[in-house]
Every structure is written in structure tokens, then in C-alpha cells.
Design a protein around this motif. Structure first.
Motif, PDB file in Angstrom:
ATOM      1  N   PHE A 181       9.738  13.437  -5.879  1.00 34.74           N
ATOM      2  CA  PHE A 181       9.955  12.068  -5.738  1.00 34.74           C
ATOM      3  C   PHE A 181      11.466  12.050  -6.123  1.00 34.74           C
ATOM      4  CE2 PHE A 181       9.551   7.580  -6.197  1.00 34.74           C
ATOM      5  CZ  PHE A 181       8.550   7.187  -5.148  1.00 34.74           C
ATOM      6  N   GLY A 182      12.433  12.287  -5.034  1.00 35.89           N
ATOM      7  CA  GLY A 182      13.904  12.311  -5.231  1.00 35.89           C
ATOM      8  C   GLY A 182      14.567  10.952  -5.118  1.00 35.89           C
ATOM      9  N   PRO A 183      15.969  11.011  -5.202  1.00 33.31           N
ATOM     10  CA  PRO A 183      16.855   9.733  -4.928  1.00 33.31           C
ATOM     11  C   PRO A 183      16.577   8.795  -3.546  1.00 33.31           C
ATOM     12  CG  PRO A 183      18.030  11.132  -5.872  1.00 33.31           C
ATOM     13  CD  PRO A 183      16.800  11.749  -5.685  1.00 33.31           C
ATOM     14  N   ALA A 184      16.021   9.808  -2.709  1.00 35.38           N
ATOM     15  CA  ALA A 184      15.958   9.322  -1.110  1.00 35.38           C
ATOM     16  C   ALA A 184      14.896   8.603  -1.177  1.00 35.38           C
ATOM     17  CB  ALA A 184      16.215  10.443  -0.426  1.00 35.38           C
ATOM     18  N   LYS A 185      13.641   9.143  -1.673  1.00 34.05           N
ATOM     19  CA  LYS A 185      12.213   8.403  -1.636  1.00 34.05           C
ATOM     20  C   LYS A 185      12.399   7.072  -2.461  1.00 34.05           C
ATOM     21  CE  LYS A 185       9.048  12.042  -0.738  1.00 34.05           C
ATOM     22  NZ  LYS A 185       7.943  12.707  -1.399  1.00 34.05           N
ATOM     23  N   ILE A 186      13.173   7.134  -3.616  1.00 36.81           N
ATOM     24  CA  ILE A 186      13.296   5.766  -4.483  1.00 36.81           C
ATOM     25  C   ILE A 186      13.954   4.836  -3.510  1.00 36.81           C
ATOM     26  CG2 ILE A 186      14.411   4.965  -6.529  1.00 36.81           C
ATOM     27  CD1 ILE A 186      13.670   7.657  -7.694  1.00 36.81           C
ATOM     28  N   LEU A 187      15.099   5.161  -2.782  1.00 38.14           N
ATOM     29  CA  LEU A 187      15.869   4.267  -2.201  1.00 38.14           C
ATOM     30  C   LEU A 187      14.694   3.882  -1.065  1.00 38.14           C
ATOM     31  CD1 LEU A 187      18.562   2.814  -1.069  1.00 38.14           C
ATOM     32  CD2 LEU A 187      18.703   4.956   0.257  1.00 38.14           C
ATOM     33  N   GLY A 208       0.835  -1.250   0.075  1.00 36.36           N
ATOM     34  CA  GLY A 208      -0.051  -0.051  -0.064  1.00 36.36           C
ATOM     35  C   GLY A 208       0.948   1.273  -0.100  1.00 36.36           C
ATOM     36  N   ALA A 209       2.114   1.480   0.840  1.00 30.40           N
ATOM     37  CA  ALA A 209       2.739   2.473   0.997  1.00 30.40           C
ATOM     38  C   ALA A 209       3.573   2.790  -0.433  1.00 30.40           C
ATOM     39  CB  ALA A 209       3.672   2.273   2.096  1.00 30.40           C
ATOM     40  N   THR A 210       4.064   1.335  -0.828  1.00 30.14           N
ATOM     41  CA  THR A 210       4.710   1.587  -2.380  1.00 30.14           C
ATOM     42  C   THR A 210       3.953   2.076  -3.291  1.00 30.14           C
ATOM     43  OG1 THR A 210       6.435  -0.032  -1.527  1.00 30.14           O
ATOM     44  CG2 THR A 210       6.194   0.335  -3.756  1.00 30.14           C
ATOM     45  N   VAL A 211       2.574   1.463  -3.633  1.00 25.83           N
ATOM     46  CA  VAL A 211       1.806   1.996  -4.541  1.00 25.83           C
ATOM     47  C   VAL A 211       1.359   3.462  -4.412  1.00 25.83           C
ATOM     48  CG1 VAL A 211      -0.640   1.707  -5.771  1.00 25.83           C
ATOM     49  CG2 VAL A 211       1.005  -0.339  -4.940  1.00 25.83           C
ATOM     50  N   THR A 212       1.001   3.722  -3.180  1.00 24.82           N
ATOM     51  CA  THR A 212       0.743   5.441  -2.877  1.00 24.82           C
ATOM     52  C   THR A 212       1.640   6.178  -3.178  1.00 24.82           C
ATOM     53  OG1 THR A 212      -1.127   4.308  -1.245  1.00 24.82           O
ATOM     54  CG2 THR A 212      -0.330   6.752  -1.079  1.00 24.82           C
ATOM     55  N   ALA A 213       2.957   5.871  -2.763  1.00 25.15           N
ATOM     56  CA  ALA A 213       4.123   6.775  -3.122  1.00 25.15           C
ATOM     57  C   ALA A 213       4.368   6.870  -4.482  1.00 25.15           C
ATOM     58  CB  ALA A 213       5.305   6.164  -2.841  1.00 25.15           C
ATOM     59  N   VAL A 214       4.273   5.885  -5.558  1.00 26.03           N
ATOM     60  CA  VAL A 214       4.450   5.863  -6.768  1.00 26.03           C
ATOM     61  C   VAL A 214       3.540   6.625  -7.464  1.00 26.03           C
ATOM     62  CG1 VAL A 214       4.538   4.239  -9.070  1.00 26.03           C
ATOM     63  CG2 VAL A 214       5.823   3.868  -6.810  1.00 26.03           C
ATOM     64  N   TRP A 215       2.268   6.145  -7.236  1.00 25.63           N
ATOM     65  CA  TRP A 215       1.031   7.124  -7.556  1.00 25.63           C
ATOM     66  C   TRP A 215       1.037   8.636  -7.248  1.00 25.63           C
ATOM     67  CZ3 TRP A 215      -4.592   5.402  -6.282  1.00 25.63           C
ATOM     68  CH2 TRP A 215      -5.584   6.241  -7.154  1.00 25.63           C
ATOM     69  N   SER A 216       1.512   9.078  -6.124  1.00 24.73           N
ATOM     70  CA  SER A 216       1.652  10.536  -5.842  1.00 24.73           C
ATOM     71  C   SER A 216       2.854  10.986  -6.606  1.00 24.73           C
ATOM     72  CB  SER A 216       2.205  10.641  -4.161  1.00 24.73           C
ATOM     73  OG  SER A 216       1.003  10.097  -3.707  1.00 24.73           O
TER      74      SER A 216
END
Length: 112
Positions: free
Chosen positions: A78-84, A63-71
């Protein structure tokens, strides 16, 4: 089948989370309620075969991953730290599956 249901219900978290951002809109309110109900129902069904701790952690991680990618797709920074960090969540979800016992899950309530 339970794993597919768990991943789909985790993904529904993103639906209700995004609808929550404007819950006063009637369409978003209905989307929120349906997404939440489907998400929790799928988690409950998956927990019949997948242990609680594993199922819940994976449900939240998906849920957290899909929500973050959707956002990010919608324009949230959505920088490198969030991707990591999202990558670390995914590694954790995969690690939970790989490290769990593959003995059949038994419902303690069914022993009574």
C-alpha cells in the motif's frame, strides 16, 4: 439515518469481498452471503431518500476504500499511489454529497 445506513452498507462490501477470497470455507461462505445481503439491503433502503446515482457511487466508494484499507492492514502493499487514489475516491464521495440537490427524493413509482 439514510446516510449512516449507506455508509454502513458500503462498509459491508469489504466484509463480503474478503470472505469471497476463500469462499469454499463454510464460515467464509456464510459471511459472504450475510455481508452481501446486508450490504445490498442497506443500499436499497438508503435509496428511498438518496438518489440512485449518488447512493450507488457513495456505496461503491465507501466499499472500495474500506476494502483497500483492510487489505493494507492485512499486509497488502500500500504505497503512496494507492493512498492518493483512495484519497481521490473519498474526495469524490464528499463532492457527490456536497453537489447534490437537497430537494426531497421522490420515487417515480409512487406517482402512479
Amino acid at each position: 439515518m439514510h446516510w449512516i445506513l449507506l455508509i454502513l452498507s458500503g462498509s459491508l462490501e469489504a466484509v463480503w469481498a474478503h470472505a469471497l477470497s476463500d469462499i469454499l470455507d463454510p464460515v467464509n461462505a456464510i459471511t459472504f452471503l450475510l455481508g452481501l445481503a446486508g450490504s445490498v439491503w442497506g443500499l436499497q433502503r438508503a435509496m428511498k431518500k438518496i438518489p440512485l446515482g449518488t447512493a450507488y457511487a457513495i456505496w461503491v466508494g465507501v466499499g472500495a476504500t474500506v476494502t483497500a484499507v483492510w487489505s493494507a492492514i492485512e499486509g497488502e502493499p500500500f504505497g503512496p499511489a494507492k493512498i492518493l487514489c483512495i484519497g481521490l475516491i473519498l474526495v469524490g464521495v464528499i463532492g457527490l454529497e456536497l453537489s447534490r440537490s437537497h430537494a426531497p427524493h421522490e420515487d417515480p413509482a409512487s406517482e402512479a
